[in-house]
Design a protein around this motif. Structure first.
Motif, PDB file in Angstrom:
ATOM      1  N   PHE A  45       0.817  -1.219  -0.069  1.00  0.00           N
ATOM      2  CA  PHE A  45       0.013   0.003   0.148  1.00  0.00           C
ATOM      3  C   PHE A  45       0.740   1.188   0.026  1.00  0.00           C
ATOM      4  CE2 PHE A  45      -2.990  -2.828   2.286  1.00  0.00           C
ATOM      5  CZ  PHE A  45      -3.658  -3.405   1.093  1.00  0.00           C
ATOM      6  N   ARG A  46       2.148   1.151   0.444  1.00  0.00           N
ATOM      7  CA  ARG A  46       2.849   2.511   0.381  1.00  0.00           C
ATOM      8  C   ARG A  46       4.113   2.229  -0.490  1.00  0.00           C
ATOM      9  NH1 ARG A  46       1.845   5.358   5.151  1.00  0.00           N
ATOM     10  NH2 ARG A  46      -0.306   5.242   5.621  1.00  0.00           N
ATOM     11  N   SER A  47       5.044   1.205  -0.569  1.00  0.00           N
ATOM     12  CA  SER A  47       6.321   1.097  -1.365  1.00  0.00           C
ATOM     13  C   SER A  47       5.971   0.855  -2.718  1.00  0.00           C
ATOM     14  CB  SER A  47       6.940   0.029  -0.652  1.00  0.00           C
ATOM     15  OG  SER A  47       7.618   0.376   0.600  1.00  0.00           O
ATOM     16  N   VAL A  48       5.136  -0.144  -3.060  1.00  0.00           N
ATOM     17  CA  VAL A  48       4.889  -0.395  -4.629  1.00  0.00           C
ATOM     18  C   VAL A  48       4.391   0.836  -5.123  1.00  0.00           C
ATOM     19  CG1 VAL A  48       3.474  -1.555  -6.148  1.00  0.00           C
ATOM     20  CG2 VAL A  48       4.677  -2.823  -4.222  1.00  0.00           C
ATOM     21  N   PRO A  49       3.126   1.707  -4.783  1.00  0.00           N
ATOM     22  CA  PRO A  49       2.842   2.859  -5.310  1.00  0.00           C
ATOM     23  C   PRO A  49       3.842   3.993  -5.334  1.00  0.00           C
ATOM     24  CG  PRO A  49       1.149   1.963  -3.938  1.00  0.00           C
ATOM     25  CD  PRO A  49       2.335   1.295  -3.568  1.00  0.00           C
ATOM     26  N   LEU A  50       4.550   4.063  -4.427  1.00  0.00           N
ATOM     27  CA  LEU A  50       5.561   5.120  -4.419  1.00  0.00           C
ATOM     28  C   LEU A  50       6.599   4.887  -5.297  1.00  0.00           C
ATOM     29  CD1 LEU A  50       5.514   6.379  -0.811  1.00  0.00           C
ATOM     30  CD2 LEU A  50       5.016   7.736  -2.696  1.00  0.00           C
ATOM     31  N   ALA A  51       7.069   3.572  -5.613  1.00  0.00           N
ATOM     32  CA  ALA A  51       8.277   3.242  -6.213  1.00  0.00           C
ATOM     33  C   ALA A  51       7.527   3.458  -7.921  1.00  0.00           C
ATOM     34  CB  ALA A  51       8.553   1.908  -6.104  1.00  0.00           C
ATOM     35  N   LYS A  78      19.001   5.918 -13.543  1.00  0.00           N
ATOM     36  CA  LYS A  78      17.891   7.072 -12.913  1.00  0.00           C
ATOM     37  C   LYS A  78      16.618   6.338 -12.254  1.00  0.00           C
ATOM     38  CE  LYS A  78      19.925  10.993 -14.435  1.00  0.00           C
ATOM     39  NZ  LYS A  78      20.074  12.135 -15.186  1.00  0.00           N
ATOM     40  N   LEU A  79      16.118   5.504 -13.158  1.00  0.00           N
ATOM     41  CA  LEU A  79      14.850   4.852 -12.909  1.00  0.00           C
ATOM     42  C   LEU A  79      15.109   3.716 -11.643  1.00  0.00           C
ATOM     43  CD1 LEU A  79      13.324   3.979 -16.390  1.00  0.00           C
ATOM     44  CD2 LEU A  79      12.625   5.667 -14.744  1.00  0.00           C
ATOM     45  N   ILE A  80      16.114   3.094 -11.605  1.00  0.00           N
ATOM     46  CA  ILE A  80      16.333   2.110 -10.470  1.00  0.00           C
ATOM     47  C   ILE A  80      16.347   2.996  -9.149  1.00  0.00           C
ATOM     48  CG2 ILE A  80      18.130   0.664  -9.610  1.00  0.00           C
ATOM     49  CD1 ILE A  80      18.827  -0.336 -12.259  1.00  0.00           C
ATOM     50  N   PHE A  81      17.194   4.184  -9.255  1.00  0.00           N
ATOM     51  CA  PHE A  81      17.505   5.186  -8.226  1.00  0.00           C
ATOM     52  C   PHE A  81      15.974   5.429  -7.670  1.00  0.00           C
ATOM     53  CE2 PHE A  81      18.019   9.388  -6.339  1.00  0.00           C
ATOM     54  CZ  PHE A  81      18.932   8.725  -5.145  1.00  0.00           C
ATOM     55  N   ALA A  82      15.041   5.755  -8.537  1.00  0.00           N
ATOM     56  CA  ALA A  82      13.901   6.272  -8.138  1.00  0.00           C
ATOM     57  C   ALA A  82      13.185   5.277  -7.487  1.00  0.00           C
ATOM     58  CB  ALA A  82      12.995   7.020  -9.472  1.00  0.00           C
ATOM     59  N   CYS A  83      12.993   3.941  -8.128  1.00  0.00           N
ATOM     60  CA  CYS A  83      12.122   3.103  -7.541  1.00  0.00           C
ATOM     61  C   CYS A  83      12.735   2.531  -6.220  1.00  0.00           C
ATOM     62  CB  CYS A  83      12.706   1.547  -8.346  1.00  0.00           C
ATOM     63  SG  CYS A  83      11.796   0.203  -7.812  1.00  0.00           S
ATOM     64  N   ILE A  84      14.298   2.571  -5.930  1.00  0.00           N
ATOM     65  CA  ILE A  84      14.640   2.456  -4.694  1.00  0.00           C
ATOM     66  C   ILE A  84      14.307   3.405  -3.600  1.00  0.00           C
ATOM     67  CG2 ILE A  84      16.834   2.172  -3.066  1.00  0.00           C
ATOM     68  CD1 ILE A  84      18.241   0.841  -5.613  1.00  0.00           C
ATOM     69  N   MET A  85      14.077   4.620  -3.906  1.00  0.00           N
ATOM     70  CA  MET A  85      13.729   5.814  -3.084  1.00  0.00           C
ATOM     71  C   MET A  85      12.386   5.709  -2.754  1.00  0.00           C
ATOM     72  SD  MET A  85      16.604   7.522  -2.090  1.00  0.00           S
ATOM     73  CE  MET A  85      17.507   6.041  -2.005  1.00  0.00           C
ATOM     74  N   TYR A  87      10.471   3.103  -2.784  1.00  0.00           N
ATOM     75  CA  TYR A  87      10.581   1.939  -1.794  1.00  0.00           C
ATOM     76  C   TYR A  87      10.649   2.151  -0.334  1.00  0.00           C
ATOM     77  CZ  TYR A  87      11.599  -2.427   0.571  1.00  0.00           C
ATOM     78  OH  TYR A  87      11.393  -3.489   1.341  1.00  0.00           O
ATOM     79  N   PHE A  88      11.711   2.943  -0.305  1.00  0.00           N
ATOM     80  CA  PHE A  88      12.419   3.168   1.231  1.00  0.00           C
ATOM     81  C   PHE A  88      11.238   4.387   1.790  1.00  0.00           C
ATOM     82  CE2 PHE A  88      16.456   1.259   0.405  1.00  0.00           C
ATOM     83  CZ  PHE A  88      16.296   0.154   1.163  1.00  0.00           C
ATOM     84  N   ALA A  89      10.880   5.235   0.841  1.00  0.00           N
ATOM     85  CA  ALA A  89       9.922   6.231   1.142  1.00  0.00           C
ATOM     86  C   ALA A  89       8.727   5.634   1.927  1.00  0.00           C
ATOM     87  CB  ALA A  89       9.669   7.247   0.182  1.00  0.00           C
ATOM     88  N   GLY A  90       8.196   4.429   0.925  1.00  0.00           N
ATOM     89  CA  GLY A  90       7.031   4.082   1.545  1.00  0.00           C
ATOM     90  C   GLY A  90       7.104   3.149   2.513  1.00  0.00           C
ATOM     91  N   VAL A  95       5.606   3.689   9.214  1.00  0.00           N
ATOM     92  CA  VAL A  95       6.130   3.410  10.471  1.00  0.00           C
ATOM     93  C   VAL A  95       5.173   3.969  11.535  1.00  0.00           C
ATOM     94  CG1 VAL A  95       7.969   4.208  12.265  1.00  0.00           C
ATOM     95  CG2 VAL A  95       8.696   3.452   9.856  1.00  0.00           C
ATOM     96  N   LYS A  96       4.486   5.228  11.467  1.00  0.00           N
ATOM     97  CA  LYS A  96       3.491   5.594  12.377  1.00  0.00           C
ATOM     98  C   LYS A  96       2.243   4.852  12.540  1.00  0.00           C
ATOM     99  CE  LYS A  96       5.270  10.549  12.953  1.00  0.00           C
ATOM    100  NZ  LYS A  96       5.445  10.688  14.388  1.00  0.00           N
ATOM    101  N   THR A  97       1.886   4.567  11.314  1.00  0.00           N
ATOM    102  CA  THR A  97       0.832   3.651  11.267  1.00  0.00           C
ATOM    103  C   THR A  97       1.026   2.345  11.909  1.00  0.00           C
ATOM    104  OG1 THR A  97       0.007   4.458   9.227  1.00  0.00           O
ATOM    105  CG2 THR A  97      -1.065   2.629   9.736  1.00  0.00           C
ATOM    106  N   CYS A  98       1.937   1.851  11.770  1.00  0.00           N
ATOM    107  CA  CYS A  98       2.417   0.496  12.516  1.00  0.00           C
ATOM    108  C   CYS A  98       2.628   0.627  14.027  1.00  0.00           C
ATOM    109  CB  CYS A  98       3.633   0.006  11.730  1.00  0.00           C
ATOM    110  SG  CYS A  98       3.962  -1.769  12.137  1.00  0.00           S
ATOM    111  N   GLN A  99       3.386   1.822  14.231  1.00  0.00           N
ATOM    112  CA  GLN A  99       3.355   1.899  15.772  1.00  0.00           C
ATOM    113  C   GLN A  99       1.875   2.098  16.257  1.00  0.00           C
ATOM    114  OE1 GLN A  99       5.807   5.407  16.019  1.00  0.00           O
ATOM    115  NE2 GLN A  99       7.759   4.493  16.086  1.00  0.00           N
ATOM    116  N   GLU A 100       0.960   2.797  15.882  1.00  0.00           N
ATOM    117  CA  GLU A 100      -0.141   2.773  16.169  1.00  0.00           C
ATOM    118  C   GLU A 100      -1.077   1.613  16.528  1.00  0.00           C
ATOM    119  OE1 GLU A 100      -3.011   4.715  18.067  1.00  0.00           O
ATOM    120  OE2 GLU A 100      -1.286   5.889  17.342  1.00  0.00           O
TER     121      GLU A 100
END
Length: 188
Positions: A45-51, A78-85, A87-90, A95-100
């Protein structure tokens, strides 16, 4: 009695005492399930859409000429870099949702530690010291430098004070330069 103590197994599960939450902490079965759920949800729900979005935006910028492609490898690096960033941004954005979710988990030492930390953050004014609970994880607070044992139990929250403005010390102009107009000299 035959000289032995009669022991009975408890019929209900006895709640585990809250232990030190650290690198050697073993999560409960419910916590493991929640870790797996958080990992799956953050990925799908976060990493795949953002990547995917970051890769599409990067490809669009390359095709418009705003970003240049590599002479040998094209747009792939550049596409690989954008994908990795993406993924990690997602992962980080979840984190806050999981902590909740962990805070809402009952009979969980990890959830209890998160609830205590949240309550302490709300009650403690910024810039003041507070005593760490023995249940707090000291993984993030550890330093590679040697510290005293007393310093391990005290954590300082950030305290920001405004810096007074002084017109004599201005970072935008080098010191020693004045606004005086030299008169009487002709530089032409």
């Amino acid at each position: 009695m035959n000289g032995r103590a009669d022991f009975q197994e408890p019929s209900a599960e006895v709640p585990r005492p809250i232990t030190h939450i650290g690198p050697d902490y073993i999560p409960t079965e419910e916590e493991r399930r929640l870790f797996a759920e958080c990992s799956d949800e953050s990925f799908w729900f976060r990493s795949v859409p953002l990547a995917a979005t970051s890769m599409l935006i990067t490809q669009g910028l390359i095709s418009k000429g705003i970003l240049s492609s590599h002479p040998k490898y094209g747009s792939i690096p550049k596409l690989i870099f954008a994908c990795i960033m993406g993924y990690f941004a997602g992962k980080l954005s979840y984190v806050k949702t999981c902590q909740e979710k962990f805070r809402n988990l009952e009979n969980s030492p990890l959830g209890e530690a998160l609830r205590l930390a949240q309550a302490r953050r709300r009650s403690s004014p910024p810039g003041h010291y507070y005593q760490k609970s023995k249940y707090d994880s000291n993984v993030s607070g550890q330093s590679s430098f040697g510290t005293s044992p007393a310093a391990d139990n005290i954590e300082m929250l950030p305290h920001y004070e405004p810096i007074p403005f002084s017109s004599s010390v201005n970072e935008s102009a080098p010191t020693g330069i004045t606004d005086h107009i030299v008169q009487g000299r002709n530089f032409s």
